[in-house]
Design a protein around this motif. Structure first.
Motif, short mmCIF file in Angstrom:
data_model
loop_
_atom_site.label_atom_id
_atom_site.label_comp_id
_atom_site.label_asym_id
_atom_site.label_seq_id
_atom_site.Cartn_x
_atom_site.Cartn_y
_atom_site.Cartn_z
N ASP A 153 0.83 -1.22 0.00
CA ASP A 153 0.00 0.00 0.00
C ASP A 153 0.86 1.26 0.00
O ASP A 153 0.35 2.36 -0.24
N TYR A 177 12.06 2.85 -1.05
CA TYR A 177 11.41 1.53 -1.09
C TYR A 177 10.11 1.60 -1.87
O TYR A 177 9.88 0.83 -2.82
N ARG A 307 11.80 9.11 11.22
CA ARG A 307 12.25 8.61 9.91
C ARG A 307 12.08 9.75 8.90
O ARG A 307 11.00 10.36 8.85
N HIS A 310 8.68 10.32 6.69
CA HIS A 310 7.83 9.30 7.32
C HIS A 310 6.35 9.49 6.94
O HIS A 310 5.72 10.47 7.33
N TYR A 367 20.23 3.06 14.91
CA TYR A 367 19.86 3.81 16.10
C TYR A 367 20.94 4.79 16.54
O TYR A 367 20.62 5.82 17.13
O1 DAU Z 1 2.53 -0.82 4.47
C1 DAU Z 1 3.19 -1.96 4.00
C2 DAU Z 1 4.67 -1.88 4.34
O2 DAU Z 1 4.77 -2.09 5.75
C3 DAU Z 1 5.51 -2.91 3.58
O3 DAU Z 1 5.45 -2.63 2.21
C4 DAU Z 1 6.96 -2.88 4.06
O4 DAU Z 1 7.70 -3.89 3.42
C5 DAU Z 1 6.96 -3.12 5.56
O5 DAU Z 1 8.28 -3.03 6.05
C6 DAU Z 1 6.07 -2.10 6.27
O6 DAU Z 1 6.65 -0.76 6.18
P1 DAU Z 1 6.62 0.24 7.43
O7 DAU Z 1 7.68 1.25 7.24
O8 DAU Z 1 5.26 0.71 7.71
O9 DAU Z 1 7.02 -0.82 8.60
P2 DAU Z 1 8.02 -0.70 9.85
O10 DAU Z 1 7.76 -1.90 10.70
O11 DAU Z 1 9.41 -0.40 9.45
O12 DAU Z 1 7.43 0.57 10.62
C7 DAU Z 1 6.09 0.61 11.08
C8 DAU Z 1 5.88 1.94 11.75
O13 DAU Z 1 6.63 1.98 12.97
C9 DAU Z 1 6.36 3.13 10.93
O14 DAU Z 1 5.48 4.22 11.15
C10 DAU Z 1 7.75 3.44 11.52
C11 DAU Z 1 7.59 3.04 12.97
N1 DAU Z 1 8.80 2.50 13.65
C12 DAU Z 1 9.49 1.52 13.04
C13 DAU Z 1 10.60 0.97 13.63
C14 DAU Z 1 11.39 -0.12 12.96
C15 DAU Z 1 9.16 2.99 14.90
O15 DAU Z 1 8.51 3.88 15.46
N2 DAU Z 1 10.28 2.45 15.50
C16 DAU Z 1 11.03 1.46 14.91
O16 DAU Z 1 12.03 1.02 15.50
#
Ligand code: DAU
Ligand code: NAD
Length: 373
Positions: A153, A177, A307, A310, A367
Motif C-alpha cells: 500500500d 522503497y 524517519r 515518514h 539507532y
Molecule cells: O505498508 C506496507 C509496508 O509495511 C511494507 O510494504 C513494508 O515492506 C513493511 O516493512 C512495512 O513498512 P513500514 O515502514 O510501515 O514498517 P516498519 O515496521 O518499518 O514501521 C512501522 C511503523 O513503525 C512506521 O510508522 C515506523 C515506525 N517505527 C518503526 C521501527 C522499525 C518505529 O517507530 N520504530 C522502529 O524502531
C-alpha cells in the motif's frame, strides 16, 4: 533433507503421480510473508512449490519446511537472467508468485541501490523470463498461467486523518522503497498491457506475525522488550498503519491467484488502524502478561528521531477483495498480536539464528544515526 540447489531439479516422480496439482514458483519464499505462503499452501493444497530466493539477510531457510516431498528451495538472485530462465524452463510452473524484494523502508533510506536493483531490475528480469516461457506454452496452459505480483500500500503515499487507499488511488510513493515497488507495479502492468502476460497484483498493508525479521516495528519491540532494551518510537509515535496477520495475507494471495481477474489489482488490508504508540502499548501489556519478569515493559519506551519522509497514515479499503472473492481475515489485531508474542517466546532458536553479526551492525547503525529525540 531439504533439497537446496542453484539449478534445481524437481522430483518428476512426484509430479507425474499428482499431475492435476499445480506447480508454483514463489520468489522471496524464504522471507517473512513468502515463508508463510509456503508453509500455508503446502499444508492446505496439493501444490508443488519451488522457492526462488537469494537468501539475503532477510531470507532464512529455517523458516521453511526442513523436508517436504512437494517443496524445493532454489537459491538464486532474480536479477540473474540466465539462472532464472533455467529454473523456469526446468520447473514448468503454472504460476509465479513474486514476493522477492528488498522490503525495509529504513534500509532503503540509508542504501537505496539494492532496492532499485532487486525491486525494479529484478522484477524486469523475472518478467522477461516469464514472458519467454509463457509465450511457448500450449494454448490451455497459456490461458491458465498467472504471474502474481505482491506489492504494498506504500505505493499510494500517505493519507491525512480521513479516507482510504483503494485500487483507484493515484500512485504517490514517498520513500526509495515505495518508489521501487511502484516501479515494479508499473512494469507488471505494462507486461500485461503490451505483451498480454496474465498478471494479477495485490497491494497489501502492514503485515505482522511469526518469523518476522526483527528490524520491523512489531518483532523489534517484542525482542527488545524481552531483552530489557529500549523500545525506539520514531517521532511522536502517532503515525498510523493498518495491520494484517500474515496468514490472512497468505490466504488473500491464494484467493487472488486462483480467482482474481487477469490484469486486476486487489487491495488487501486488516481494517485495523493503530497508531505506533497504540501498537507498542498493546505489546507492552502482552509482554507484562506473558513475560512478567520484565514488567512494566512500557518503562522501556524511548522516543527517537523521526524517519525522514515518514508517511503519516496508511489505511486500506479492501471491499473489492471481500465482495468479489469472498476473502475475510480470520484474526483480529488482538488475537494475531497475542499469537505473535507467544510465538517469539516459544521460538528462541529461530531468533538466535537470525540475530547475526550483520543484523547487529544494522541495528547499531540505524539507532546511532537516530539518537534520542
Ligand atoms: O505498508 C506496507 C509496508 O509495511 C511494507 O510494504 C513494508 O515492506 C513493511 O516493512 C512495512 O513498512 P513500514 O515502514 O510501515 O514498517 P516498519 O515496521 O518499518 O514501521 C512501522 C511503523 O513503525 C512506521 O510508522 C515506523 C515506525 N517505527 C518503526 C521501527 C522499525 C518505529 O517507530 N520504530 C522502529 O524502531
Ligand atoms: P522480506 O524482506 O521478509 O523477504 C524478502 C525475501 O526476498 C527474502 O527471503 C530475501 O532473501 C528475498 N530476496 C531479496 N532480494 C532478492 C533477490 N534479488 N533475488 C531473490 N530473492 C531475493 O519481505 P516480506 O516482508 O516478506 O515482503 C515480501 C513482499 O511483500 C515484498 O515484495 C514486499 O514489498 C511485499 N509486502 C510486504 C509487506 C509487509 O508488511 N512486510 C506488506 C505489503 C507488501
Amino acid at each position: 533433507m531439504r533439497q537446496v540447489s542453484c539449478f534445481p531439479v524437481i522430483d518428476l516422480k512426484n509430479l507425474t503421480a499428482n499431475n492435476m496439482s499445480k506447480t508454483i514458483i514463489v520468489t522471496g519464499g524464504a522471507g517473512f510473508i513468502g515463508s508463510a505462503v509456503v508453509r500455508q499452501w503446502l499444508a492446505e493444497t496439493d501444490w508443488h512449490l519451488v522457492c526462488l530466493d537469494k537468501l539475503t539477510y532477510a531470507g532464512n531457510s529455517t523458516s521453511l519446511p526442513a523436508s517436504h516431498p512437494r517443496f524445493e528451495l532454489a537459491v538464486m538472485d532474480i536479477c540473474h537472467a540466465v539462472a532464472v530462465r533455467t529454473l523456469i524452463t526446468r520447473v514448468q510452473p503454472d504460476a509465479i508468485v513474486h514476493l522477492a524484494a528488498e522490503s525495509h523502508v529504513d534500509r532503503s533510506i540509508s542504501g537505496p541501490g539494492e532496492f532499485i536493483q532487486t525491486n525494479v531490475v529484478g522484477t524486469y528480469e523475472l518478467l522477461q523470463a516469464t514472458r519467454e516461457y509463457w509465450n511457448a506454452l500450449e494454448r490451455e496452459r497459456k490461458a491458465a498461467f498467472r504471474f502474481h505480483h505482491v506489492s504494498t500500500d506504500e505505493v499510494y503515499g500517505t493519507l491525512g486523518a480521513e479516507g482510504y487507499f483503494d485500487e483507484n488511488t493515484a500512485y504517490a510513493p514517498n520513500s526509495p522503497y515505495s518508489a521501487s515497488k511502484a516501479g515494479s507495479d508499473h512494469l507488471v502492468r505494462a507486461w500485461h498491457h503490451t505483451y498480454g502476460l496474465p498478471v494479477v497484483t495485490t497491494n497489501c498493508s502492514n503485515n505482522y506475525g511469526p518469523y518476522h525479521f526483527p528490524e520491523k516495528l512489531i518483532p523489534l519491540m517484542i525482542l527488545n522488550g524481552l531483552a530489557g532494551k529500549p523500545l525506539p518510537v520514531y517521532g511522536d509515535g502517532l503515525n498510523v498503519r493498518d495491520w494484517l496477520f500474515v496468514e490472512d495475507h497468505a490466504r488473500a494471495i491464494r484467493a487472488v491467484l486462483e480467482h482474481g481477474r487477469v490484469g486486476e489489482t486487489y487491495c488487501v488490508g486488516g481494517r485495523a488502524e493503530r497508531t505506533n504508540m497504540q501498537v507498542v502499548n498493546t505489546l507492552c501489556e502482552l509482554l507484562d502478561e506473558l513475560h512478567p519478569q520484565g514488567a512494566p515493559h512500557a518503562r522501556l519506551i524511548t522516543y527517537v528521531k523521526d524517519r525522514p519522509g515518514h508517511d503519516r497514515r496508511y489505511a486500506i479499503d479492501c471491499s473489492k477483495l471481500e465482495t468479489e472473492l469472498g476473502w475475510r481475515q480470520q484474526e483480529t489485531f488482538e488475537s494475531g498480536l497475542r499469537k505473535t508474542v507467544q510465538w517469539y517466546l516459544d521460538n528462541p532458536e529461530w531468533v538466535q539464528g537470525v540475530i547475526s553479526g550483520s543484523y547487529r551492525q544494522w541495528i547499531d547503525h540505524n539507532y546511532a544515526a537516530r539518537g534520542q529525540a
